[in-house]
Design a protein around this motif. Structure first.
Motif, PDB file in Angstrom:
ATOM      1  N   ASN A  55      -3.040  12.628 -20.824  1.00 11.41           N
ATOM      2  CA  ASN A  55      -2.044  12.106 -20.881  1.00 11.41           C
ATOM      3  C   ASN A  55      -0.834  11.703 -21.650  1.00 11.41           C
ATOM      4  O   ASN A  55      -1.425  13.484 -22.522  1.00 11.41           O
ATOM      5  CB  ASN A  55      -1.824  10.508 -21.003  1.00 11.41           C
ATOM      6  N   THR A  56       0.098  12.406 -21.366  1.00  9.75           N
ATOM      7  CA  THR A  56       1.032  13.017 -22.046  1.00  9.75           C
ATOM      8  C   THR A  56       2.265  11.197 -22.925  1.00  9.75           C
ATOM      9  O   THR A  56       2.032  10.311 -22.710  1.00  9.75           O
ATOM     10  CB  THR A  56       2.583  13.389 -21.678  1.00  9.75           C
ATOM     11  N   GLU A  57       2.387  11.726 -24.402  1.00 11.05           N
ATOM     12  CA  GLU A  57       3.015  10.365 -24.801  1.00 11.05           C
ATOM     13  C   GLU A  57       4.090   9.848 -24.094  1.00 11.05           C
ATOM     14  O   GLU A  57       3.601   8.339 -23.827  1.00 11.05           O
ATOM     15  CB  GLU A  57       3.735  10.828 -26.122  1.00 11.05           C
ATOM     16  N   GLU A  58       4.532  10.904 -23.034  1.00 11.80           N
ATOM     17  CA  GLU A  58       5.952   9.574 -22.236  1.00 11.80           C
ATOM     18  C   GLU A  58       5.107   8.759 -21.291  1.00 11.80           C
ATOM     19  O   GLU A  58       5.156   7.607 -21.095  1.00 11.80           O
ATOM     20  CB  GLU A  58       6.808  10.950 -21.398  1.00 11.80           C
ATOM     21  N   ARG A  59       4.003   9.390 -20.562  1.00 14.10           N
ATOM     22  CA  ARG A  59       3.283   9.182 -19.834  1.00 14.10           C
ATOM     23  C   ARG A  59       2.826   7.073 -20.372  1.00 14.10           C
ATOM     24  O   ARG A  59       2.567   6.250 -19.759  1.00 14.10           O
ATOM     25  CB  ARG A  59       2.291   9.841 -19.165  1.00 14.10           C
ATOM     26  N   THR A  60       1.878   7.807 -21.431  1.00 12.78           N
ATOM     27  CA  THR A  60       1.285   6.874 -22.080  1.00 12.78           C
ATOM     28  C   THR A  60       1.626   5.324 -22.085  1.00 12.78           C
ATOM     29  O   THR A  60       1.699   4.416 -22.325  1.00 12.78           O
ATOM     30  CB  THR A  60       0.285   7.390 -22.448  1.00 12.78           C
ATOM     31  N   GLU A  61       3.502   5.754 -23.107  1.00 13.04           N
ATOM     32  CA  GLU A  61       4.250   5.160 -23.219  1.00 13.04           C
ATOM     33  C   GLU A  61       4.544   4.149 -22.265  1.00 13.04           C
ATOM     34  O   GLU A  61       4.590   3.032 -21.906  1.00 13.04           O
ATOM     35  CB  GLU A  61       5.265   5.210 -23.686  1.00 13.04           C
ATOM     36  N   LEU A  62       4.854   4.992 -20.948  1.00 13.24           N
ATOM     37  CA  LEU A  62       5.616   3.446 -19.278  1.00 13.24           C
ATOM     38  C   LEU A  62       3.876   3.387 -18.745  1.00 13.24           C
ATOM     39  O   LEU A  62       4.864   1.890 -18.450  1.00 13.24           O
ATOM     40  CB  LEU A  62       5.878   5.144 -18.295  1.00 13.24           C
TER      41      LEU A  62
END
Length: 221
Positions: free
Chosen positions: A87-94
């Protein structure tokens, strides 16, 4: 948020006992004392949320008390995806936002066995929970705990928001869930008889009302 992707667990808080099958998760507010009993081999995921973040995102409303939520296929996949090491930070946030949106959907408390706080009523409840297969008579229970049947009936209604009869049925179904989760050899007919149901269809109907599935479907799951 505590979620068993497979298996069944029992979560106990000061307010009661939750039976959590694989298609549900339990929300436990920050700082609330609780215990988790694993009723079978499970795969468990626990999500911890930062309180300032919840308040900043205006997601804290309705999350100040414990409850059980039905886990939709979408919520299931979102939870599991959060544990992907790629996971990237963006994907985790979503994914977190998606989980919160799903979490705020309709809650389901039918697998909850509320525990009364009043001492006499609490003692009566524990007698039933210690032997949920017994045919408990409110008059006998009342004498055991030092109250009148009328008082005990009133206490169950006010303390648990359920009638004594409905509360006992909830306790019996909770016992059935626990048994099906831990004893692969038990038959539905045997369980229905042990729990005092007149027939398998009557037991299956009561079980479906609480869990959304028949005992046979639950056992297979």
């Amino acid at each position: 948020m505590i979620y068993a992707a497979k298996g069944t667990m029992q979560v106990t808080t000061p307010g009661g006992r939750w039976l959590v099958p694989p298609d549900r998760a339990v929300w436990v507010p920050a700082g609330l004392q609780h215990a988790i009993d694993l009723l079978a081999d499970i795969e468990m995921r626990t999500l911890y949320f930062d309180l300032p973040w919840l308040k900043r995102e205006k997601r804290y409303e309705g999350l100040t008390r414990e409850f059980v939520v039905r886990v939709s296929p979408l919520l299931n996949q979102a939870i599991l995806a959060l544990f992907d090491a790629r996971n990237t930070e963006e994907r985790t946030e979503l994914l977190v936002r998606l989980v919160m949106l799903e979490l705020h959907q309709a809650e389901d408390s039918t697998t909850f066995v509320p525990l009364p706080r009043e001492p006499r009523c609490r003692r009566a409840a524990m007698i039933v929970l210690d032997d949920p297969t017994g045919l408990h008579d409110i008059d006998t229970l009342a004498r055991e705990v030092g109250a009148s049947a009328r008082t005990l009936s009133r206490l169950f209604s006010s303390e648990t928001q359920l009638s004594f009869k409905s509360w006992c049925q909830r306790a019996r179904i909770a016992s059935a869930i626990q048994r099906l989760s831990t004893d692969a050899g038990v038959s539905v007919k045997q369980l229905a008889t042990q729990l005092g149901y007149a027939s398998v269809p009557a037991f299956s109907a009561a079980f479906r009302q609480v869990t959304g599935r028949t005992p046979t479907e639950f056992a297979k799951g």
